[in-house]
Design a protein around this motif. Structure first.
Motif, PDB file in Angstrom:
ATOM      1  N   ARG A 156      -0.754 -10.381  -5.906  1.00  0.00           N
ATOM      2  CA  ARG A 156      -0.902 -10.712  -4.489  1.00  0.00           C
ATOM      3  C   ARG A 156      -0.615 -12.188  -4.295  1.00  0.00           C
ATOM      4  O   ARG A 156      -0.916 -12.995  -5.165  1.00  0.00           O
ATOM      5  CB  ARG A 156      -2.302 -10.376  -4.002  1.00  0.00           C
ATOM      6  CG  ARG A 156      -2.572  -8.872  -4.029  1.00  0.00           C
ATOM      7  CD  ARG A 156      -3.812  -8.492  -3.250  1.00  0.00           C
ATOM      8  NE  ARG A 156      -3.983  -7.061  -3.254  1.00  0.00           N
ATOM      9  CZ  ARG A 156      -3.562  -6.245  -2.275  1.00  0.00           C
ATOM     10  NH1 ARG A 156      -2.970  -6.735  -1.228  1.00  0.00           N
ATOM     11  NH2 ARG A 156      -3.758  -4.939  -2.362  1.00  0.00           N
ATOM     12  N   ALA A 191      -1.102 -10.639   0.435  1.00  0.00           N
ATOM     13  CA  ALA A 191      -0.014  -9.660   0.529  1.00  0.00           C
ATOM     14  C   ALA A 191       0.446  -9.251  -0.865  1.00  0.00           C
ATOM     15  O   ALA A 191       0.430 -10.042  -1.806  1.00  0.00           O
ATOM     16  CB  ALA A 191       1.150 -10.246   1.319  1.00  0.00           C
ATOM     17  N   VAL A 192       0.871  -8.016  -1.000  1.00  0.00           N
ATOM     18  CA  VAL A 192       1.304  -7.463  -2.286  1.00  0.00           C
ATOM     19  C   VAL A 192       2.668  -8.036  -2.672  1.00  0.00           C
ATOM     20  O   VAL A 192       3.587  -8.102  -1.859  1.00  0.00           O
ATOM     21  CB  VAL A 192       1.361  -5.927  -2.210  1.00  0.00           C
ATOM     22  CG1 VAL A 192       1.934  -5.336  -3.474  1.00  0.00           C
ATOM     23  CG2 VAL A 192      -0.029  -5.367  -1.952  1.00  0.00           C
ATOM     24  N   ARG A 210       4.964  -0.194  -3.687  1.00  0.00           N
ATOM     25  CA  ARG A 210       4.985   0.302  -2.301  1.00  0.00           C
ATOM     26  C   ARG A 210       3.776   1.184  -2.023  1.00  0.00           C
ATOM     27  O   ARG A 210       3.162   1.102  -0.962  1.00  0.00           O
ATOM     28  CB  ARG A 210       6.275   1.075  -2.047  1.00  0.00           C
ATOM     29  CG  ARG A 210       6.378   1.578  -0.632  1.00  0.00           C
ATOM     30  CD  ARG A 210       7.724   2.188  -0.390  1.00  0.00           C
ATOM     31  NE  ARG A 210       7.777   2.830   0.905  1.00  0.00           N
ATOM     32  CZ  ARG A 210       8.792   3.558   1.303  1.00  0.00           C
ATOM     33  NH1 ARG A 210       9.859   3.712   0.531  1.00  0.00           N
ATOM     34  NH2 ARG A 210       8.775   4.132   2.485  1.00  0.00           N
ATOM     35  N   ARG A 211       3.398   2.004  -2.980  1.00  0.00           N
ATOM     36  CA  ARG A 211       2.243   2.887  -2.825  1.00  0.00           C
ATOM     37  C   ARG A 211       0.948   2.064  -2.697  1.00  0.00           C
ATOM     38  O   ARG A 211       0.046   2.434  -1.962  1.00  0.00           O
ATOM     39  CB  ARG A 211       2.167   3.838  -4.020  1.00  0.00           C
ATOM     40  CG  ARG A 211       1.277   5.005  -3.855  1.00  0.00           C
ATOM     41  CD  ARG A 211       1.368   6.045  -4.963  1.00  0.00           C
ATOM     42  NE  ARG A 211       1.903   5.633  -6.254  1.00  0.00           N
ATOM     43  CZ  ARG A 211       3.154   5.863  -6.671  1.00  0.00           C
ATOM     44  NH1 ARG A 211       4.006   6.486  -5.892  1.00  0.00           N
ATOM     45  NH2 ARG A 211       3.548   5.475  -7.870  1.00  0.00           N
ATOM     46  N   ASP A 212       0.868   0.952  -3.421  1.00  0.00           N
ATOM     47  CA  ASP A 212      -0.325   0.104  -3.400  1.00  0.00           C
ATOM     48  C   ASP A 212      -0.403  -0.814  -2.185  1.00  0.00           C
ATOM     49  O   ASP A 212      -1.477  -1.315  -1.860  1.00  0.00           O
ATOM     50  CB  ASP A 212      -0.398  -0.758  -4.665  1.00  0.00           C
ATOM     51  CG  ASP A 212      -0.622   0.086  -5.910  1.00  0.00           C
ATOM     52  OD1 ASP A 212      -1.048   1.246  -5.776  1.00  0.00           O
ATOM     53  OD2 ASP A 212      -0.361  -0.432  -7.012  1.00  0.00           O
ATOM     54  N   ALA A 213       0.720  -1.043  -1.534  1.00  0.00           N
ATOM     55  CA  ALA A 213       0.757  -1.954  -0.383  1.00  0.00           C
ATOM     56  C   ALA A 213       0.358  -1.218   0.890  1.00  0.00           C
ATOM     57  O   ALA A 213       0.732  -0.068   1.097  1.00  0.00           O
ATOM     58  CB  ALA A 213       2.149  -2.545  -0.235  1.00  0.00           C
ATOM     59  N   ASP A 214      -0.400  -1.899   1.746  1.00  0.00           N
ATOM     60  CA  ASP A 214      -0.779  -1.320   3.033  1.00  0.00           C
ATOM     61  C   ASP A 214       0.344  -1.449   4.057  1.00  0.00           C
ATOM     62  O   ASP A 214       0.309  -0.829   5.104  1.00  0.00           O
ATOM     63  CB  ASP A 214      -2.028  -2.019   3.577  1.00  0.00           C
ATOM     64  CG  ASP A 214      -3.251  -1.738   2.724  1.00  0.00           C
ATOM     65  OD1 ASP A 214      -3.300  -0.677   2.074  1.00  0.00           O
ATOM     66  OD2 ASP A 214      -4.156  -2.588   2.702  1.00  0.00           O
ATOM     67  N   GLY A 215       1.297  -2.281   3.762  1.00  0.00           N
ATOM     68  CA  GLY A 215       2.422  -2.532   4.651  1.00  0.00           C
ATOM     69  C   GLY A 215       3.582  -3.062   3.836  1.00  0.00           C
ATOM     70  O   GLY A 215       3.719  -2.727   2.664  1.00  0.00           O
ATOM     71  N   HIS A 257      10.607  -1.584   3.795  1.00  0.00           N
ATOM     72  CA  HIS A 257       9.216  -1.916   3.495  1.00  0.00           C
ATOM     73  C   HIS A 257       9.066  -3.182   2.660  1.00  0.00           C
ATOM     74  O   HIS A 257       7.961  -3.494   2.226  1.00  0.00           O
ATOM     75  CB  HIS A 257       8.545  -0.755   2.743  1.00  0.00           C
ATOM     76  CG  HIS A 257       8.633   0.526   3.488  1.00  0.00           C
ATOM     77  ND1 HIS A 257       7.783   0.834   4.523  1.00  0.00           N
ATOM     78  CD2 HIS A 257       9.493   1.557   3.377  1.00  0.00           C
ATOM     79  CE1 HIS A 257       8.113   2.011   5.012  1.00  0.00           C
ATOM     80  NE2 HIS A 257       9.144   2.475   4.334  1.00  0.00           N
TER      81      HIS A 257
END
Length: 100
Positions: free
Chosen positions: A11, A16-17, A41-46, A72
């Motif tokens: 992060r 942010a990821v 991408r799966r771990d990111a909220d956005g 994304h």
């Protein structure tokens, strides 16, 4: 034999990821890169960032791994990769840090 590539999820200071890549991305390791992108991408909220500032080379297989996630992600890259990212049409999602 696989080209050396290190992929580190994390992060940024704002939370942010970020997926940081170090080395070269080519046909020999593009599946690993693609899997790391999917996991990130799966771990990111956005949207998430892919940091390519320490990548010395990326070929078409590496670029192909980016395209399923293009809506994304944002790319952080060095100037060495600028021509190939521009030709691939990824320059609009790429930031190039100032040279010191």
């Amino acid at each position: 034999m696989s080209t050396p590539l290190t992929l580190t999820p994390g992060r940024d200071p704002d939370g942010a990821v970020v997926l940081t890549a170090v080395g070269e991305i080519d046909m020999s390791n593009s599946a690993t890169f693609a899997a790391a992108l999917s996991d990130t991408r799966r771990d990111a909220d956005g949207p998430f960032t892919v940091d390519l500032t320490a990548v010395e080379y990326i070929d078409s297989a590496g670029l192909a791994a980016l395209f399923p996630h293009v809506d994304h992600l944002r790319l952080l890259s060095n100037q060495l990769l600028a021509p190939v990212l521009t030709i691939a049409g990824l320059d609009d999602i790429t930031t190039f840090p100032a040279q010191s």
